[in-house]
Write a protein that holds these residues in place. Structure first.
Motif, PDB file in Angstrom:
ATOM      1  N   UNK A 115       0.810  -1.217   0.000  1.00 30.72           N
ATOM      2  CA  UNK A 115       0.000   0.000   0.000  1.00 30.72           C
ATOM      3  C   UNK A 115       0.848   1.274   0.000  1.00 30.72           C
ATOM      4  N   UNK A 116       1.835   1.346   0.891  1.00 29.70           N
ATOM      5  CA  UNK A 116       2.598   2.588   1.024  1.00 29.70           C
ATOM      6  C   UNK A 116       3.651   2.737  -0.065  1.00 29.70           C
ATOM      7  N   UNK A 176      -4.709  -5.680   1.421  1.00 33.19           N
ATOM      8  CA  UNK A 176      -3.663  -5.006   0.654  1.00 33.19           C
ATOM      9  C   UNK A 176      -3.424  -5.705  -0.681  1.00 33.19           C
ATOM     10  N   UNK A 177      -3.343  -7.042  -0.661  1.00 34.74           N
ATOM     11  CA  UNK A 177      -3.104  -7.797  -1.899  1.00 34.74           C
ATOM     12  C   UNK A 177      -4.248  -7.601  -2.884  1.00 34.74           C
ATOM     13  N   UNK A 208      -5.467   4.101   1.848  1.00 34.92           N
ATOM     14  CA  UNK A 208      -5.801   2.809   2.456  1.00 34.92           C
ATOM     15  C   UNK A 208      -4.792   2.448   3.544  1.00 34.92           C
ATOM     16  N   UNK A 209      -3.517   2.765   3.299  1.00 36.34           N
ATOM     17  CA  UNK A 209      -2.502   2.474   4.321  1.00 36.34           C
ATOM     18  C   UNK A 209      -2.735   3.336   5.559  1.00 36.34           C
ATOM     19  N   UNK A 210      -3.141   4.589   5.372  1.00 39.80           N
ATOM     20  CA  UNK A 210      -3.436   5.453   6.519  1.00 39.80           C
ATOM     21  C   UNK A 210      -4.549   4.853   7.370  1.00 39.80           C
ATOM     22  N   UNK A 211      -5.558   4.281   6.699  1.00 47.86           N
ATOM     23  CA  UNK A 211      -6.655   3.627   7.436  1.00 47.86           C
ATOM     24  C   UNK A 211      -6.131   2.422   8.207  1.00 47.86           C
ATOM     25  N   UNK A 212      -5.256   1.639   7.567  1.00 48.23           N
ATOM     26  CA  UNK A 212      -4.679   0.463   8.233  1.00 48.23           C
ATOM     27  C   UNK A 212      -3.886   0.884   9.468  1.00 48.23           C
TER      28      UNK A 212
END
Length: 342
Positions: free
Chosen positions: A102-103, A307-308, A331-335
């Motif tokens: 993601x990042x 993520x995948x 999406x990574x920020x949410x994770x």
């Protein structure tokens, strides 16, 4: 000028080593110095990889970057197991898979903008990550359902680890064959020789491993100082630090317009963590006083699968788009928020 600053910043590596072993500096000081030292090392790995890719092509170049970049992570995991910190290892592994997809992939698309990517190569590697997540359910579900003994989880872990390693060999050989068949142009006139590139890659990787070890040993005290939980430190901070080479390398390479190599670095690194680092650490730990079982938390399994799947959606058309990079980064920020709340 920027390149001169980065070359000069490599001096942070001996500084942090002397501060750790010569002056026994405090955890906060070591954390800051180690973080500063990792930045130019990440750039150097990315620089050497890009020069190596001039001779090998982007697919093999991404494989080299991921391999050298994940070596410190493997070493960090073994140090953590020796200190009897299996939850830190599993959290770091899950966070590494997620942050790379993601990042790093998101940052590569943002800085690279519109560009071509190798959808076929990325698809196979993302399938491998998803398959690894499914296989990891075998030792994970018994832990969720009850309280099985460590011996029982170890017995389930061994065949899972062996199967993942076998899958890694098959996937890697297949992927390298795909790229070997692709056309490659002549190396740029200013490109380093392949030998020089590999020497710098090896040197930077060894230095990164040493600096990462120092940083990890200072993270616990640093986390207590700032009030962060062990799981969040492992899944976010240690994961990002352990993958500093891939993060920095992918961004630098993407910014130069080579989105194909940058995306290969991100996805190949994630695949190597899921299908190689995970089983390798588990099997090596059998020879140590403490063993690593592959029983992951539900939040770790869920975020790796998410993520995948998201990465497959944005790469299947074979094109890199800046808005898709922002989507992955969001999406990574949410994770990260989910990890914090967990």
């Amino acid at each position: 000028m920027a390149r001169r600053i980065l070359w000069a910043s490599l001096a942070f590596t001996p500084v942090v080593v002397v501060a750790r072993f010569g002056f026994h500096a405090g955890a906060t000081t070591l954390f800051v110095l180690a973080a500063l030292a990792l930045l130019p090392l990440a750039w150097l790995i990315g620089e050497a990889t890009e020069h190596a890719a001039e001779h090998t092509g982007p697919g093999v170049g991404g494989f080299l970057n991921a391999s050298f970049g994940n070596a410190p992570e493997l070493i960090i995991a073994l140090f953590a197991i020796a200190d009897n910190l299996p939850n830190v290892v599993r959290g770091t592994i899950a966070g590494s898979v997620v942050s790379n997809i993601l990042l790093v992939l998101g940052a590569a698309m943002i800085f690279g903008g519109e560009g071509r990517i190798d959808a076929r190569s990325l698809r196979w590697q993302l399938v491998a990550v998803a398959g690894a997540v499914i296989v990891l359910l075998l030792p994970s579900i018994p832990r969720w359902a009850g309280n099985p003994s460590s011996h029982t989880l170890t017995l389930v872990t061994i065949p899972v680890a062996v199967g993942l390693l076998a899958a890694y060999i098959v996937i890697t050989v297949r992927n390298l064959r795909i790229h070997r068949q692709a056309e490659r142009g002549e190396p740029h006139v200013e490109a380093w020789s392949l030998r020089k590139s590999l020497i710098w890659l090896t040197t930077a990787t060894v230095a990164t491993a040493l600096v990462s070890e120092i940083l990890v040993h200072s993270l616990e005290a640093f986390g207590h100082a700032v009030g962060l939980h062990e799981f969040f430190i492992a899944a976010v901070i240690v994961a990002i630090v352990g993958n500093a080479a891939e993060h920095g390398g992918a961004v630098v390479i993407a910014h130069r317009g080579n989105t194909e190599l940058a995306t290969e670095i991100a996805i190949t690194s994630s695949m190597q963590v899921a299908v190689f680092v995970v089983p390798a650490v588990a099997l090596i730990s059998l020879a140590m006083s403490h063993h690593l079982t592959l029983a992951f938390r539900p939040v770790e399994i869920a975020t790796m699968a998410l993520a995948a799947g998201l990465a497959w959606l944005v790469t299947r058309d074979g094109r890199s788009k800046r808005w898709e990079g922002f989507l992955l980064a969001s999406a990574y920020a949410v994770v990260v928020v989910v990890y914090f709340l967990s």
